[in-house]
Design a protein around this motif. Sequence first.
Motif, PDB file in Angstrom:
ATOM      1  N   THR A  31      37.816  87.766  71.365  1.00  0.00           N
ATOM      2  CA  THR A  31      37.993  88.163  69.997  1.00  0.00           C
ATOM      3  C   THR A  31      39.367  87.940  69.501  1.00  0.00           C
ATOM      4  O   THR A  31      40.405  87.426  70.210  1.00  0.00           O
ATOM      5  N   ARG A  39      36.392  91.554  59.480  1.00  0.00           N
ATOM      6  CA  ARG A  39      34.868  91.849  59.406  1.00  0.00           C
ATOM      7  C   ARG A  39      34.945  93.471  59.383  1.00  0.00           C
ATOM      8  O   ARG A  39      33.600  94.012  59.024  1.00  0.00           O
ATOM      9  N   ARG A 154      31.928  92.034  73.181  1.00  0.00           N
ATOM     10  CA  ARG A 154      32.611  91.872  72.119  1.00  0.00           C
ATOM     11  C   ARG A 154      32.082  92.248  70.761  1.00  0.00           C
ATOM     12  O   ARG A 154      32.700  92.807  69.636  1.00  0.00           O
ATOM     13  N   MET A 213      23.898  97.564  69.949  1.00  0.00           N
ATOM     14  CA  MET A 213      23.844  97.705  68.594  1.00  0.00           C
ATOM     15  C   MET A 213      23.379  96.373  67.706  1.00  0.00           C
ATOM     16  O   MET A 213      23.922  95.262  68.267  1.00  0.00           O
ATOM     17  N   GLY A 215      24.305  94.806  64.956  1.00  0.00           N
ATOM     18  CA  GLY A 215      25.012  95.009  63.756  1.00  0.00           C
ATOM     19  C   GLY A 215      24.631  94.682  62.546  1.00  0.00           C
ATOM     20  O   GLY A 215      24.859  95.623  61.549  1.00  0.00           O
ATOM     21  N   LYS A 216      24.091  93.509  62.543  1.00  0.00           N
ATOM     22  CA  LYS A 216      23.604  93.135  61.171  1.00  0.00           C
ATOM     23  C   LYS A 216      22.638  94.118  60.492  1.00  0.00           C
ATOM     24  O   LYS A 216      22.500  94.355  59.363  1.00  0.00           O
ATOM     25  N   HIS A 250      32.268 108.176  56.325  1.00  0.00           N
ATOM     26  CA  HIS A 250      32.172 107.845  57.668  1.00  0.00           C
ATOM     27  C   HIS A 250      33.209 106.597  57.951  1.00  0.00           C
ATOM     28  O   HIS A 250      32.909 105.472  57.191  1.00  0.00           O
ATOM     29  N   ASN A 253      33.437 100.987  59.143  1.00  0.00           N
ATOM     30  CA  ASN A 253      33.791  99.612  58.683  1.00  0.00           C
ATOM     31  C   ASN A 253      34.124  99.694  57.107  1.00  0.00           C
ATOM     32  O   ASN A 253      33.256 100.113  56.446  1.00  0.00           O
TER      33      ASN A 253
END
Length: 323
Positions: A31, A39, A154, A213, A215-216, A250, A253
């Motif tokens: 990464t 991101r 990652r 997870m 993620g999308k 929260h 992201n």
Amino acid sequence: MSELRSIVRGVGGYLPERVMTNDEMSKIVDTSDEWIQQRTGIKQRHIAAEGELTSDLAVAAARKALDAAGLGIEGIDLVIVATTTPDMTFPATAAIVQQKLGMHHGAAFDLQAVCSGFVYAVATADSQLKNGLGKRALVIGAETSSRILDWTDRTTCVLFGDGAGAMVLELAEKDAEDRGILASSLRSDGHHWNKLYTDGGPSSTMSIGHIRMEGKEVFKHAVGNITDVVRDVFEKTGTTVDDLDWFVPHQANKRIIDGAGVKLGIPPEKVVLTVDRHANTSAASVPLALSVAVEDGRIKKGDLVMLEAMGGGFTWGASLIRW
Ligand code: ACO
């Protein structure tokens, strides 16, 4: 009959000493600082020391919240710890926190709603206080998520960090300023559990498992779910986004936070953002962000503050507080 409100008496946050930067992360998995920041908005995370447990983080944050409230533990009747990373399968981490704080009285339990845990715990404490369980509650969100990460994956390990935050709530008669928790809205839909979960647990694998997870998928649901509960709370209280002083989301992201802010029409200068400093600390993220904004003087008495979170389950919720 007079109306009751749970008023915020104090908040506090704690982050473990060890800081892990994105550059350091790039030595562990394939990464880069650029990818992670672009991101997610994350620059670094804190990692609990060996032997430093969720209860230790919780106690450190709790002590700061009690100090801010000008109270000792004898003034607390109820301890709720929101966590997904308890010290042990049982007893509740809240019981261990009680012991470490020298508290023999009252009641203590854990609440598991993953990243929404703190908002769920605030709403639960509010209703328990109003139902006569006691006068004051210590509500804590504390996590050592680093212990349930797959450090070879990652797509998840760059996102999370360890930390704790706490809030002292006190029951009082509604005053002229109408301070306290005005309304909360909690939701969940268990049909989505397998989009964000740990691949293990005491009953299924007799181990703790690691975070998995999609993620999308999480991203896709997050903005809509968050805006739904925030709008619900505005509606319940007859307030609008124009009345809001601070939005404390929260901290998972930055892109999710920005998306929700745009959809709700909240200007960026009213959004408290701390995800860059500590990554996603799950149930600890909302009280950590709150404690930063209170300590630096942004959130002041009388301000209207909206908390929100969304996480595994899926669970999601929001709470509107007159500070
Ligand atoms: N570093 C570099 N590259 C990576 C990394 C990484 N850490 N992780 C994934 N990639 C790669 C992928 O392999 C993929 O490569 P490919 O195109 O060659 O296949 C590429 O980057 C794009 O991957 P996507 O999964 O499409 O990336 P996306 O833009 O969706 O971002 C992220 C991934 C950040 C996880 C995003 O989906 C997200 O934020 N989802 C929400 C998840 C979240 O916040 N969860 C927290 C818990 S839930 C909550 O609190 C709300």
